[in-house]
Design a protein around this motif. Sequence first.
Motif, PDB file in Angstrom:
ATOM      1  N   UNK A 105       0.824  -1.196   0.000  1.00 40.72           N
ATOM      2  CA  UNK A 105       0.000   0.000   0.000  1.00 40.72           C
ATOM      3  C   UNK A 105       0.859   1.247   0.000  1.00 40.72           C
ATOM      4  N   UNK A 106       0.201   2.384  -0.145  1.00 36.26           N
ATOM      5  CA  UNK A 106       0.914   3.648  -0.271  1.00 36.26           C
ATOM      6  C   UNK A 106       1.122   4.348   1.063  1.00 36.26           C
ATOM      7  N   UNK A 107       0.559   3.788   2.179  1.00 31.23           N
ATOM      8  CA  UNK A 107       0.742   4.416   3.483  1.00 31.23           C
ATOM      9  C   UNK A 107       2.200   4.352   3.939  1.00 31.23           C
ATOM     10  N   UNK A 108       2.903   3.307   3.540  1.00 28.87           N
ATOM     11  CA  UNK A 108       4.320   3.147   3.877  1.00 28.87           C
ATOM     12  C   UNK A 108       5.060   2.769   2.601  1.00 28.87           C
ATOM     13  N   UNK A 109       5.900   3.664   2.115  1.00 29.33           N
ATOM     14  CA  UNK A 109       6.572   3.462   0.835  1.00 29.33           C
ATOM     15  C   UNK A 109       8.082   3.367   1.055  1.00 29.33           C
ATOM     16  N   UNK A 110       8.777   2.572   0.258  1.00 28.10           N
ATOM     17  CA  UNK A 110      10.232   2.473   0.397  1.00 28.10           C
ATOM     18  C   UNK A 110      10.932   3.709  -0.142  1.00 28.10           C
ATOM     19  N   UNK A 111      12.136   3.939   0.365  1.00 28.84           N
ATOM     20  CA  UNK A 111      12.958   5.063  -0.089  1.00 28.84           C
ATOM     21  C   UNK A 111      14.407   4.609  -0.142  1.00 28.84           C
ATOM     22  N   UNK A 112      15.202   5.317  -0.922  1.00 31.25           N
ATOM     23  CA  UNK A 112      16.637   5.060  -0.926  1.00 31.25           C
ATOM     24  C   UNK A 112      17.242   5.524   0.400  1.00 31.25           C
ATOM     25  N   UNK A 113      18.436   5.036   0.681  1.00 32.77           N
ATOM     26  CA  UNK A 113      19.083   5.366   1.947  1.00 32.77           C
ATOM     27  C   UNK A 113      19.410   6.851   2.072  1.00 32.77           C
ATOM     28  N   UNK A 114      19.400   7.598   0.940  1.00 29.70           N
ATOM     29  CA  UNK A 114      19.634   9.041   1.011  1.00 29.70           C
ATOM     30  C   UNK A 114      18.343   9.825   1.215  1.00 29.70           C
ATOM     31  N   UNK A 115      17.201   9.105   1.347  1.00 30.91           N
ATOM     32  CA  UNK A 115      15.922   9.746   1.608  1.00 30.91           C
ATOM     33  C   UNK A 115      15.057   9.950   0.396  1.00 30.91           C
ATOM     34  N   UNK A 116      15.531   9.651  -0.794  1.00 26.53           N
ATOM     35  CA  UNK A 116      14.731   9.810  -2.010  1.00 26.53           C
ATOM     36  C   UNK A 116      13.684   8.713  -2.093  1.00 26.53           C
ATOM     37  N   UNK A 117      12.415   9.102  -2.243  1.00 22.82           N
ATOM     38  CA  UNK A 117      11.337   8.125  -2.332  1.00 22.82           C
ATOM     39  C   UNK A 117      11.435   7.312  -3.621  1.00 22.82           C
ATOM     40  N   UNK A 118      11.052   6.048  -3.537  1.00 29.23           N
ATOM     41  CA  UNK A 118      11.017   5.174  -4.712  1.00 29.23           C
ATOM     42  C   UNK A 118       9.591   5.151  -5.230  1.00 29.23           C
ATOM     43  N   UNK A 119       9.373   5.647  -6.423  1.00 29.19           N
ATOM     44  CA  UNK A 119       8.046   5.669  -7.020  1.00 29.19           C
ATOM     45  C   UNK A 119       7.607   4.257  -7.373  1.00 29.19           C
ATOM     46  N   UNK A 120       6.299   4.028  -7.383  1.00 31.95           N
ATOM     47  CA  UNK A 120       5.799   2.676  -7.663  1.00 31.95           C
ATOM     48  C   UNK A 120       6.088   2.225  -9.085  1.00 31.95           C
ATOM     49  N   UNK A 121       6.423   3.150  -9.973  1.00 34.10           N
ATOM     50  CA  UNK A 121       6.754   2.753 -11.351  1.00 34.10           C
ATOM     51  C   UNK A 121       8.255   2.567 -11.521  1.00 34.10           C
ATOM     52  N   UNK A 122       9.049   2.868 -10.485  1.00 34.96           N
ATOM     53  CA  UNK A 122      10.494   2.647 -10.550  1.00 34.96           C
ATOM     54  C   UNK A 122      10.783   1.163 -10.353  1.00 34.96           C
ATOM     55  N   UNK A 123      11.833   0.686 -10.973  1.00 38.46           N
ATOM     56  CA  UNK A 123      12.206  -0.710 -10.786  1.00 38.46           C
ATOM     57  C   UNK A 123      13.656  -0.922 -11.189  1.00 38.46           C
ATOM     58  N   UNK A 124      14.260  -1.936 -10.609  1.00 38.77           N
ATOM     59  CA  UNK A 124      15.551  -2.472 -11.028  1.00 38.77           C
ATOM     60  C   UNK A 124      15.321  -3.945 -11.320  1.00 38.77           C
ATOM     61  N   UNK A 125      15.446  -4.410 -12.564  1.00 38.24           N
ATOM     62  CA  UNK A 125      15.172  -5.815 -12.880  1.00 38.24           C
ATOM     63  C   UNK A 125      16.204  -6.732 -12.241  1.00 38.24           C
ATOM     64  N   UNK A 126      15.835  -7.982 -12.089  1.00 35.71           N
ATOM     65  CA  UNK A 126      16.733  -8.952 -11.456  1.00 35.71           C
ATOM     66  C   UNK A 126      18.037  -9.093 -12.216  1.00 35.71           C
ATOM     67  N   UNK A 127      18.005  -8.864 -13.533  1.00 34.31           N
ATOM     68  CA  UNK A 127      19.233  -8.974 -14.330  1.00 34.31           C
ATOM     69  C   UNK A 127      20.243  -7.891 -13.972  1.00 34.31           C
ATOM     70  N   UNK A 128      19.779  -6.804 -13.337  1.00 37.17           N
ATOM     71  CA  UNK A 128      20.666  -5.702 -12.960  1.00 37.17           C
ATOM     72  C   UNK A 128      20.895  -5.627 -11.454  1.00 37.17           C
ATOM     73  N   UNK A 129      20.540  -6.669 -10.717  1.00 40.05           N
ATOM     74  CA  UNK A 129      20.729  -6.620  -9.269  1.00 40.05           C
ATOM     75  C   UNK A 129      22.217  -6.506  -8.942  1.00 40.05           C
ATOM     76  N   UNK A 130      22.516  -5.851  -7.816  1.00 37.68           N
ATOM     77  CA  UNK A 130      23.904  -5.660  -7.422  1.00 37.68           C
ATOM     78  C   UNK A 130      23.954  -5.337  -5.938  1.00 37.68           C
ATOM     79  N   UNK A 131      25.160  -5.415  -5.368  1.00 42.78           N
ATOM     80  CA  UNK A 131      25.352  -5.007  -3.987  1.00 42.78           C
ATOM     81  C   UNK A 131      25.240  -3.493  -3.848  1.00 42.78           C
ATOM     82  N   UNK A 132      25.476  -2.766  -4.931  1.00 42.26           N
ATOM     83  CA  UNK A 132      25.289  -1.314  -4.896  1.00 42.26           C
ATOM     84  C   UNK A 132      23.829  -0.978  -4.614  1.00 42.26           C
ATOM     85  N   UNK A 133      22.907  -1.719  -5.252  1.00 42.17           N
ATOM     86  CA  UNK A 133      21.480  -1.500  -4.987  1.00 42.17           C
ATOM     87  C   UNK A 133      21.169  -1.797  -3.523  1.00 42.17           C
ATOM     88  N   UNK A 134      21.769  -2.857  -2.964  1.00 41.91           N
ATOM     89  CA  UNK A 134      21.571  -3.154  -1.539  1.00 41.91           C
ATOM     90  C   UNK A 134      21.997  -1.966  -0.683  1.00 41.91           C
TER      91      UNK A 134
END
Length: 360
Positions: free
Chosen positions: A272-301
């Motif tokens: 739901x939209x009541x609690x949304x994820x954000x990057x560690x620098x505080x930038x909100x992650x929009x629901x249309x944003x994505x990183x596909x599994x083919x591009x996963x990395x420890x940097x994303x972690x």
Amino acid sequence: NNGHDPGGNTDFKLACPAASGPVAPCQQATQNQLLASSLIGSSTTGIFIESIRVESARSSVLSFTGPVSDYLQEGDAITINPSSILVSGKTLLYQTQAERHDVYALAGMSPFGDDTDTHFFSRWHRVHYLDPKEDGSASISGAATTKLRIPIGWDANGGVGVPSFSFAQNSDDNQWVRRSIMDTGRELRSDVAMQQLKLCWGPLDQGYSLFYADAGVVTFADPEAMEFAAVSLTTRQADAVAPIVVSFTVNRGYRIYETVYGEMVLTLRFRGLELSPAYSDGTLIDTVDFVPSSNMSQVVCGNLFLELWSNDDRGFPMPRGCYFSAVGASGGVTESGDPTEQDLFIVFDRFNGLRNYCDS
């Protein structure tokens, strides 16, 4: 099925989560569904065989350019590309028939008599860790090692003796391949539990597949409930961007954590939209944003998590990488059709996943 074309199960979905983004839905399986899969080897790991030491008529030790314990378990099966094996410096094209016979024996695969160019019969080799007592540079039980024993050898006192093998290391070709485990793209999903679905294998010939043998089984299981799970806020301010603490204890009686052969994925779902994820620098992650599994990395972690902690002496297991996306067709949407649910994925390598003997 005597026609080698059995009707398949259609009660599962694939392409979940959608690799091309949150707008692409999961796809319902068809009766003749072909599953994309991959095998790991030198081209995916960047680790090559650099030498061989023949011990006896039935045993040899392969030395690799780097540790292979993250990719090969005791008893895994491998084959070696015959084109990468040299005899006295000669490639396959210039080897004698006798030399090619030795090469195919070492490769664990050989061409069929009526099709020597494209189709090979695989016998493969089961790999075994060396005992450190016999080789001080070797380790066992998942520790770093660059040496493995295979059950093939040559008699130094018989026939023409031991061939002089060496190996080509071409990053464009798979010099060696693990044959005992097949990986999919983490894309299969089912809404119901299903046990022991038969997975069939068949070669693709002129654009059509006939299925001649079992490749394995697929089981969709309901997830085991964790012993404890909680989400704790670090602020009471409305609309604030602040860290949250996710804490959990897995089911300590569920022993599959100790024996899982493949990757392990921990999924955190924001429902739901009541609690949304954000990057560690505080930038909100929009629901249309994505990183596909083919591009996963420890940097994303690192961009998603400020800290990963466990009370285990070895600490929290090092993730292979992270990625995220909207849940897709099975998740909630707004009236305009935009997704409202998001998944964050933490992927762990083989033998390095969550453990069932930690409290948190």
